[in-house]
Design an enzyme around this catalytic site. Structure first.
Site, PDB file in Angstrom:
ATOM      1  N   HIS A 194       0.829  -1.224   0.000  1.00 50.21           N
ATOM      2  CA  HIS A 194       0.000   0.000   0.000  1.00 50.21           C
ATOM      3  C   HIS A 194       0.859   1.267   0.000  1.00 50.21           C
ATOM      4  CE1 HIS A 194      -3.906  -2.078   0.817  1.00 50.21           C
ATOM      5  NE2 HIS A 194      -3.122  -2.946   1.399  1.00 50.21           N
ATOM      6  N   ASN A 198     -10.352  -2.853   2.448  1.00 45.25           N
ATOM      7  CA  ASN A 198      -9.996  -2.935   1.027  1.00 45.25           C
ATOM      8  C   ASN A 198     -11.248  -2.753   0.178  1.00 45.25           C
ATOM      9  OD1 ASN A 198      -7.242  -3.381   1.271  1.00 45.25           O
ATOM     10  ND2 ASN A 198      -7.370  -5.586   1.029  1.00 45.25           N
ATOM     11  N   HIS A 234      -4.082   1.049  12.266  1.00 46.10           N
ATOM     12  CA  HIS A 234      -3.860  -0.190  13.007  1.00 46.10           C
ATOM     13  C   HIS A 234      -5.205  -0.813  13.379  1.00 46.10           C
ATOM     14  CE1 HIS A 234      -2.618  -3.263  15.568  1.00 46.10           C
ATOM     15  NE2 HIS A 234      -1.673  -2.666  16.269  1.00 46.10           N
ATOM     16  N   TYR A 290       0.834  -4.194  12.194  1.00 47.81           N
ATOM     17  CA  TYR A 290       0.724  -2.773  11.874  1.00 47.81           C
ATOM     18  C   TYR A 290       1.560  -1.878  12.784  1.00 47.81           C
ATOM     19  CZ  TYR A 290      -2.704  -3.884   8.288  1.00 47.81           C
ATOM     20  OH  TYR A 290      -3.292  -4.376   7.162  1.00 47.81           O
TER      21      TYR A 290
HETATM   22 FE1  HDE Z   1      -2.610  -4.795   5.450  1.00 47.05          FE
HETATM   23  N1  HDE Z   1      -0.784  -4.018   5.906  1.00 47.05           N
HETATM   24  N2  HDE Z   1      -1.933  -6.635   5.969  1.00 47.05           N
HETATM   25  N3  HDE Z   1      -4.348  -5.663   4.806  1.00 47.05           N
HETATM   26  N4  HDE Z   1      -3.255  -3.049   4.828  1.00 47.05           N
HETATM   27  C1  HDE Z   1      -0.429  -2.738   5.757  1.00 47.05           C
HETATM   28  O1  HDE Z   1       0.673  -1.484   7.410  1.00 47.05           O
HETATM   29  C2  HDE Z   1      -0.811  -6.882   6.669  1.00 47.05           C
HETATM   30  C3  HDE Z   1      -4.695  -6.971   4.899  1.00 47.05           C
HETATM   31  C4  HDE Z   1      -4.502  -2.728   4.397  1.00 47.05           C
HETATM   32  O2  HDE Z   1      -3.202   3.481   4.025  1.00 47.05           O
HETATM   33  C5  HDE Z   1       0.901  -2.423   6.385  1.00 47.05           C
HETATM   34  O3  HDE Z   1       1.008   0.684   7.869  1.00 47.05           O
HETATM   35  C6  HDE Z   1      -0.734  -8.277   7.000  1.00 47.05           C
HETATM   36  C7  HDE Z   1      -6.101  -7.147   4.684  1.00 47.05           C
HETATM   37  C8  HDE Z   1      -4.568  -1.342   4.031  1.00 47.05           C
HETATM   38  O4  HDE Z   1      -1.626   3.280   5.529  1.00 47.05           O
HETATM   39  C9  HDE Z   1       1.311  -3.752   7.015  1.00 47.05           C
HETATM   40  C10 HDE Z   1      -1.843  -8.851   6.442  1.00 47.05           C
HETATM   41  C11 HDE Z   1      -6.592  -5.890   4.448  1.00 47.05           C
HETATM   42  C12 HDE Z   1      -3.288  -0.841   4.271  1.00 47.05           C
HETATM   43  C13 HDE Z   1       0.167  -4.662   6.624  1.00 47.05           C
HETATM   44  C14 HDE Z   1      -2.595  -7.811   5.807  1.00 47.05           C
HETATM   45  C15 HDE Z   1      -5.488  -4.985   4.521  1.00 47.05           C
HETATM   46  C16 HDE Z   1      -2.502  -1.923   4.777  1.00 47.05           C
HETATM   47  C17 HDE Z   1       1.873  -1.743   5.476  1.00 47.05           C
HETATM   48  C18 HDE Z   1      -2.223 -10.306   6.444  1.00 47.05           C
HETATM   49  C19 HDE Z   1      -8.029  -5.483   4.104  1.00 47.05           C
HETATM   50  C20 HDE Z   1      -2.808   0.567   4.006  1.00 47.05           C
HETATM   51  C21 HDE Z   1       1.951  -0.303   5.934  1.00 47.05           C
HETATM   52  C22 HDE Z   1      -2.454 -10.811   7.720  1.00 47.05           C
HETATM   53  C23 HDE Z   1      -8.992  -5.752   5.138  1.00 47.05           C
HETATM   54  C24 HDE Z   1      -3.023   1.443   5.195  1.00 47.05           C
HETATM   55  C25 HDE Z   1       1.173  -0.270   7.151  1.00 47.05           C
HETATM   56  C26 HDE Z   1      -2.569   2.853   4.886  1.00 47.05           C
HETATM   57  C27 HDE Z   1      -1.174  -1.789   5.164  1.00 47.05           C
HETATM   58  C28 HDE Z   1       0.127  -5.944   6.997  1.00 47.05           C
HETATM   59  C29 HDE Z   1      -3.799  -8.072   5.114  1.00 47.05           C
HETATM   60  C30 HDE Z   1      -5.663  -3.578   4.294  1.00 47.05           C
HETATM   61  C31 HDE Z   1       2.653  -4.301   6.633  1.00 47.05           C
HETATM   62  C32 HDE Z   1       0.384  -8.937   7.760  1.00 47.05           C
HETATM   63  C33 HDE Z   1      -6.883  -8.463   4.738  1.00 47.05           C
HETATM   64  C34 HDE Z   1      -5.781  -0.588   3.484  1.00 47.05           C
HETATM   65  O5  HDE Z   1       1.378  -3.663   8.410  1.00 47.05           O
END
Ligand code: HDE
Length: 752
Positions: free
Chosen positions: A130, A202, A394, A417
């Site tokens: 993202h 999402n 978060h 997060y």
């Molecule tokens: Fe994320 N995801 N994600 N994700 N995600 C991040 O956090 C992660 C997942 C989503 O505009 C990171 O601050 C794991 C689902 C959005 O700042 C990180 C898993 C959904 C955003 C991270 C998922 C999301 C992130 C990268 C699997 C939809 C952007 C930067 C368990 C419900 C937020 C950050 C923004 C961002 C980890 C799966 C949505 C690395 C480990 C499912 C919208 O922490």
């Protein structure tokens, strides 16, 4: 700004500017700066200009959540004079201190060192996923419909809560194109007075994996190859398809990505989904399981694949520009927050669907989405880095009344997060960055660390204590403490395993496919064929074809034909599933707020109708852009696009008010677009504009000499092409065509 009058702001500016050529730039949303610049360099000292009128900023709270009452510009640069970071005024910033005019530079030049050193450290790591995003401020107003199932105060009737939303793509780097085929992030920070609530969603309701431990695997597979670092921001490559074809639980999310949902027209036209099931708890301690949904007022719409590819080059910032321009134009994006509510039973299932499996949806026909509030985005950020880049979401940021479930994907995210912010934002105090500061009192006993901004009094940041009078105190139920719902954990062996119910990887993929309209199916076939066609290895294509065979024989056969490979037989029985019409984007009508209408004019032709048409477009809440052979003014109206700068992809509809002859710069040597039609009596770039709008199924309207353009392109009496005698009459019909988003019946589908 009045949210009920979209495009009003632009119209006001346009009207004020029509008599002054120097103000032409200010007539289009997006012009930089809050005041038009002068040709001469300003020499009279003055304070910094205010932000543009549509720009907002985080409230000026202290790091611990207290209101300061200071205007938001207090957080920006102060005073009329250039200073050091310590506030000493400077005379010169263009020459370093040298031993004589020819140097060398002197080490004692603090200003030089401070300026260069700070610049050297301006970048921070981009988000690991993202990375590419755009944010906006807004307000959430609760309808009160969820009061019975949650004690969360921001969901009480009539409550208004400030929010910041960040939309994003997943795979691309920070500078990648907006319009790539990908999932979109839709993360919302609600600054509630009971603590911040982050809904990190999402635009697709399912995820590639069922367990967080596999997140690095899917992301490593989807990101550019580690050896050449290509391709950027796309899934059309071998490692992505290698993973999803081997790891079949990814197939459901994959078909969403291959559908039109993977290429949204606008952030304003996307649904949002919390994906996981959450647990709500009310004041009596009763619980319900819920899924969060965002429903856009403007409907769910997509680009065509060709548009996305063109935009990747012509306007890689298309989505963020669209978001900012719409807000600047007064067409404030709106969504309703909705809940699907399920009884909190020990099985945590609904209609046989495992609510802890993030690869499954619950069709809306089985559990309707109940609206609980409205989100309006009404201000753009003042500073991209301070707000959009530094915002940190978060899943664990929850107010009392909302709790998590045991979804193994959600549980892993709870860890990830915070961890990622430590690297990205350089330490543990990222909650104190202005955009992340809560709007609730903070007394957390967390101390020190890099970039600490709070100045805590007292000597006893520990509990229990008597030296600080016992402060801080634990809150009881009466003080609205967050309570972790005491869910019973069933006694079970410690294992690395998933429940058996997670094993069904194909039935809901088929459900999605069967829910699509014929034209959406065509797009899905095309997307799989394109993406797999870009893979080098046949084994990977064959393996994915096997997955498609397990989804649907028509889908598999069509893609196989495109790849020049045989279609395999299914290896699992095809699921007998009922389609969910709610999943289709096609077949309804929607408001056109903030849509862009290009009006082609001929400065030497009949311009009588132009003012009326422009007004009619404004009145419809849309933004008219005048397209002419040259810049400047035509009929006293500012020209926003010349034939050299215009391209069909930035318009939702084209109106032809004239048939302009080839302009002096219609030279293929100067503008390749002019090579389209050598012998034309109309500028070939106008013909190209119309041809592209035609094949992207957009509305086209013509009156007067505009008919000539249609005749030259051969597009006459065809669906979605409106002709008439006056501009306002034609636009009236074009508006109706636009309500359906595209004229798909121009191109009948080959599949049912
Ligand atoms: Fe994320 N995801 N994600 N994700 N995600 C991040 O956090 C992660 C997942 C989503 O505009 C990171 O601050 C794991 C689902 C959005 O700042 C990180 C898993 C959904 C955003 C991270 C998922 C999301 C992130 C990268 C699997 C939809 C952007 C930067 C368990 C419900 C937020 C950050 C923004 C961002 C980890 C799966 C949505 C690395 C480990 C499912 C919208 O922490």
């Amino acid at each position: 700004m009045d949210p009920t009058k979209p495009a009003k702001v632009v119209k006001d500016v346009v009207d004020a500017a029509t008599d002054k050529l120097t103000d032409v730039l200010a007539t289009v949303p997006g012009a930089p700066g809050s005041a038009p610049p002068t040709v001469e360099e300003p020499t009279t000292p003055r304070d910094p200009l205010p932000p543009k009128r549509e720009q907002g900023a985080p409230e000026t709270r202290t790091p611990t959540g207290a209101e300061t009452g200071a205007p938001t510009i207090a957080n920006g640069q102060q005073g009329a004079y250039l200073t050091t970071s310590q506030g000493a005024r400077l005379r010169d910033t263009d020459h370093s201190l040298k031993a004589g005019p020819r140097g060398p530079l002197l080490l004692q030049d603090h200003h030089l060192r401070e300026k260069i050193t700070h610049f050297d450290h301006e970048r921070i790591p981009e988000r690991v996923v993202h990375a590419r995003g755009a944010g906006a401020h807004g307000v959430f107003t609760s309808y009160g419909a969820a009061e019975e199932i949650t004690k969360a105060g921001f969901l009480r009737k009539g409550r208004k809560t400030d929010v910041f939303v960040r939309f994003s793509t997943v795979l691309g780097s920070r500078g990648s194109a907006d319009t790539v085929r990908d999932t979109r992030g839709f993360a919302t920070k609600f600054y509630t007075d009971e603590g911040t609530f982050d809904l990190v969603a999402n635009n697709m309701p399912v995820f590639f994996i069922q367990d967080a431990i596999k997140f690095p695997d899917i992301i490593h597979a989807a990101k550019p190859h580690p050896d050449r670092e290509i391709p950027q921001a796309q899934s059309a490559h071998d490692t992505f398809w290698d993973f999803v074809s081997l790891h079949t639980e990814a197939q459901h999310h994959t078909i969403w990505n291959m559908s039109d949902r993977g290429i949204p027209r606008s952030y304003r036209m996307m649904e949002g989904f919390g994906v996981h099931t959450f647990r709500l708890v009310n004041a009596a301690g009763e619980t319900a399981l819920v899924k969060f949904h965002w429903k856009p007022k403007l409907g769910v719409h997509s680009l065509t694949w060709e548009e996305t590819q063109m935009l990747g080059g012509i306007d890689p910032d298309f989505h963020r520009r669209d978001l900012y321009d719409a807000i600047e134009a007064g067409a404030f994006p709106e969504w309703e927050l909705g809940l699907q509510v399920f009884p909190d039973t020990p099985e945590e299932t609904f209609a046989g669907i495992d609510l802890l499996d993030p690869t499954k949806i619950v069709p809306e026909e089985l559990a309707p989405v109940q609206p609980v509030g409205k989100l309006v985005l009404n201000r753009t950020p003042t500073n991209f880095f301070a707000e959009t880049e530094q915002v940190a979401f978060h899943l664990g940021h929850l107010p009392p009344g909302i709790d998590v479930t045991n979804d193994p994907l959600l549980q892993g995210r709870l860890f990830s997060y915070v961890d990622t912010q430590l690297t990205r934002l350089g330490g543990p105090n990222f909650s104190q960055i202005p955009i992340n500061r809560p709007h609730a009192e903070v007394n957390d006993m967390l101390r020190d660390g890099f970039h600490q901004q709070a100045v805590h009094a007292g000597v006893a940041p520990y509990r229990p204590n008597s030296l600080d009078g016992g402060n801080p105190f634990p809150a009881g139920d009466e003080e609205n403490a967050f309570v972790d719902v005491p869910v019973t954990v069933v006694e079970a062996p410690k294992v690395r395993a998933s429940p058996v119910s997670f094993d069904d990887h194909f039935s809901q993929v088929r459900l999605f496919w069967l829910s699509m309209s014929p034209v959406e199916k065509e797009h899905i076939i095309r997307a799989y064929t394109f993406e797999l066609g870009k893979c080098y290895h046949q084994a990977i294509k064959e393996r994915q074809l096997q997955c498609l065979a397990n989804i649907d024989p028509v889908l598999c056969a069509q893609v196989a034909t495109g790849l020049g490979l045989p279609a395999p037989e299914p290896t699992v029985p095809l699921a007998d599933v009922a389609p969910s019409p709610a999943l289709s984007q096609v077949g309804r009508v929607w408001p056109g707020d903030g849509r862009t209408v290009g009006i082609v004019v001929d400065p030497d032709g009949d311009l009588d109708d132009l003012h009326h048409v422009r007004r009619a477009v404004f009145a419809a809440g849309m933004v008219p852009l005048v397209i002419a052979p040259h810049g400047g003014l035509v009929a006293d109206l500012p020209v926003q696009r010349s034939f050299a700068t215009a391209r069909s992809v930035e318009f939702d509809a084209i109106l032809l008010a004239g048939a302009p002859a080839p302009a002096p710069d219609a030279l293929p040597a100067r503008d390749a677009k002019a090579g389209a039609a050598d012998a034309a009596t109309v500028d070939p770039r106008v013909l190209l504009l119309v041809e592209e709008a035609w094949r992207h199924a957009k509305a086209i309207g013509a009156w007067g000499a505009g008919h000539t353009v249609l005749r030259q392109t051969g597009i006459v009496d065809r669906p979605g092409v409106v002709t008439g005698t006056s501009g306002t009459e034609v636009f009236g019909e074009v508006k109706q065509v636009m309500a359906a988003h595209r004229t798909w019946d121009r191109f009948p589908a080959s599949v049912a």
